[in-house]
Design a protein around this motif. Sequence first.
Motif: not given
Length: 208
Positions: A30-37
């Motif tokens: 998985h790749y996490y960027d804005k999904e963290l918010m």
Amino acid sequence: MDKCVITIARQYGSGGRTVGEMLAKDLGIHYYDKELMKLASDDSGINEALFVKADEKVKSTLLFRAARNAYNGELIPPESDDFVSNDNLFNYQAKIIKQLAEEESCVIIGRCADYILKDYENVFSVFVHAPRDFCIEQASKKHSMTTREIEKFIIKTDKRRADYYKYHTGREWTDARNYDLCLDSSKLGFERCVEEIKAYMCVRFGER
């Protein structure tokens, strides 16, 4: 080691996000960027719009508190007036970042993840950088602005990220000592950056 996490900090226009996406796809993680918010919003019950508004930003007037304000893992309770403060929004994102590092292999972009996870053995951190001309060239592919406007935007964005990092960690964002690996994407290219990270993973963790 069953799980490994790669954190990527990046100068604007260096392609760090692209490198992260390519790496995650290559490794099948998985790749996490804005999904963290969104994940932090779901966990805390705080409106996601507040996380978006505070994303990688900090008021310059608060920077003098940076050394004393370094993240320590504490969450502010809902009954506190500071429950929806920027500090607590960061705390909840940090909570999610820690949970991800404990549960799965993944790539995490920005948000001081290298500092939050600095004591985790299954984590290594990367800083992707490039000369200003290269960053301007890359950014111009996404923005309809003059070269001067793009340069000013890059300077402003990188300063915002540096201030955010300083405030929450007490450290300098561009200090190579904060990271396990620093990569110049202008010299290596994005694909080679991915290969260098994978090679480092083999040395650090052994074949997966």
